[in-house]
Scaffold this active site. Structure first.
Site, PDB file in Angstrom:
ATOM      1  N   ASP A 196       0.823  -3.657  -1.554  1.00 37.55           N
ATOM      2  CA  ASP A 196       1.573  -4.408  -0.560  1.00 37.55           C
ATOM      3  C   ASP A 196       2.875  -3.636  -0.332  1.00 37.55           C
ATOM      4  OD1 ASP A 196       2.497  -6.626   1.031  1.00 37.55           O
ATOM      5  OD2 ASP A 196       3.704  -7.233  -0.693  1.00 37.55           O
ATOM      6  N   ASP A 198       6.297  -5.042   1.447  1.00 39.68           N
ATOM      7  CA  ASP A 198       7.545  -5.788   1.287  1.00 39.68           C
ATOM      8  C   ASP A 198       7.616  -6.449  -0.084  1.00 39.68           C
ATOM      9  OD1 ASP A 198       8.469  -6.818   4.602  1.00 39.68           O
ATOM     10  OD2 ASP A 198       7.197  -5.154   4.006  1.00 39.68           O
TER      11      ASP A 198
END
Length: 404
Positions: A196, A198
């Site tokens: 991922d 953020d």
């Protein structure tokens, strides 16, 4: 008739010790059925299960071993083993094996004891314990110390979910990260790691930073927090948040990108994985403008993220194309694995939010990084107090290998 004997050698280690001990056995035509060794602080514990072809000739073998041990300054002990006991051990080889990794700033006896007790309560025997990090200096402690040990445990586990829950409880109570997964051929042949973006690769939720520039920070942050906790559907929450960014100048993206910082350990983990031949990718519910910058900076092979619509130099408040939510993240992981000719068991996924759970659940190893409780409860591994490079220890890489 042959005789089976367990030989234990303990004492100060020295170069050539194993050669001398096995040399004595070789002179007498002894077969080695099993062998294992550990060295801790220059002290060796060497075990050999041997078969002496003619039981009548066992005394000379044992005598010569004792004499050699005396010369080497180590203690040699023997224990006869019955054929029935040996065959029982052979039959036990079919038991499933699990890997339990403990990762923290320090490891205490209390932490190890709690984990070992959970293993015992679940009928798992700890066969091997390996230190993955280097020995810490007590005079000159490292600036950011790490301590990691890996346990290999065998046995027939009745309730894996229950054991995961017990380990998670320990992790939350005593401040140590614990990963728990099956030891199989795929664990040693993982070739793809996806992250991922953020709050995983970077130390921010980019949409929150853009919202601050647009003057809608509090409204967007509240929606983001609810989405990451799993309280809102990600697609709906993203649509609502992006709509609040309508009219924001395109150059604001560069302004935000300039102040966003990489997560500690991101450069080390990506460069190490690339050096070891892994394929690495970004699968993000964030925005591709920032994903492309990371791809150029860190050398990602794949990058998938949402695309903000921009017309006449301003954000329209809409996303172009299919939104990358939780199910789409899992689908993209499957697509990348298929493109690389890999099974899902050969993949690793790392993320922090509820929308990462589908991706973490289909990967061979799902790692919750500084994650919300709902994510930690369902992931097979967790990193809560370390940088992203803690992932390297969870997949079994030793500290000395990082410096090679």
């Amino acid at each position: 008739m042959s005789e089976i004997i367990l030989v234990n050698v303990t004492g100060k280690d020295r170069t050539g010790l194993v050669a001398r001990i096995t040399g004595v056995l070789a002179e007498h035509g002894v077969n080695v059925l099993d062998i294992g060794q550990a060295v801790i602080h220059d002290y060796i514990s060497l075990g050999l299960l041997v078969e002496i072809p003619d039981a009548q000739h066992s005394s000379p073998v044992l005598k010569d071993l004792l004499f050699t041990g005396h010369e080497l300054g180590v203690e040699v002990r023997f224990r006869p083993t019955t054929l029935a006991d040996y065959e029982h051990w052979v039959d036990e080889q079919g038991k499933s094996r699990h890997i339990i990794t403990l990762l923290g700033r320090k490891l205490s006896a209390a932490q190890i004891s709690r984990v070992a007790a959970v293993c015992a309560a679940n009928q798992l025997n700890i066969d091997v314990i390996t230190r993955l990090t280097g020995r810490p200096s007590l005079v000159n402690p490292a600036h950011a110390p790490k301590a990691c040990v890996q346990m290999t445990a065998s046995g027939r586990l009745a309730d894996e979910a229950a054991m995961r829950g017990q380990l998670l409880q320990i992790s939350m109570e005593i401040g140590v990260d614990i990963s728990f997964h099956v030891d199989d051929i795929y664990r040693r042949n993982r070739r793809l790691v996806v992250f991922d973006m953020d709050s995983t690769l970077i130390q921010a939720e980019v949409i929150d930073e853009l919202a601050k520039e647009a003057g809608v920070g509090e409204a967007v942050a509240a929606i983001t927090a609810a989405a990451m906790r799993g309280e809102l559907d990600f697609r709906q929450s993203l649509t609502r948040r992006v709509a609040l960014l309508a009219g924001l100048p395109e150059e604001t993206l560069a302004t935000v990108a300039a102040r966003v910082r990489l997560t500690d350990g991101a450069e080390l983990v990506t460069s190490t994985l690339k050096r070891l031949g892994y394929k690495i990718g970004i699968i993000s519910g964030g925005f591709d403008y920032f994903g492309r910058r990371l791809q150029d900076q860190l050398g990602f092979d794949y990058m998938h993220a949402n695309r903000l619509e921009i017309v006449d130099g301003r954000l329209t408040g809409r996303v172009v194309g299919e939104i990358i939510d939780g199910p789409r993240k899992a689908a993209l992981l499957r697509e990348i694995a298929a493109a690389e000719g890999l099974r899902l068991e050969q993949t690793i996924a790392v993320g922090d939010g509820a929308n990462d759970l589908p991706m973490l659940s289909v990967a061979g190893l799902g790692v919750a990084f500084h994650a919300k409780p709902v994510v930690r409860q369902q992931a097979s591994g967790a990193i809560s107090d370390m940088g992203l490079d803690g992932l390297l220890y969870l997949i079994g890489i030793r500290e000395r290998e990082l410096k090679a």
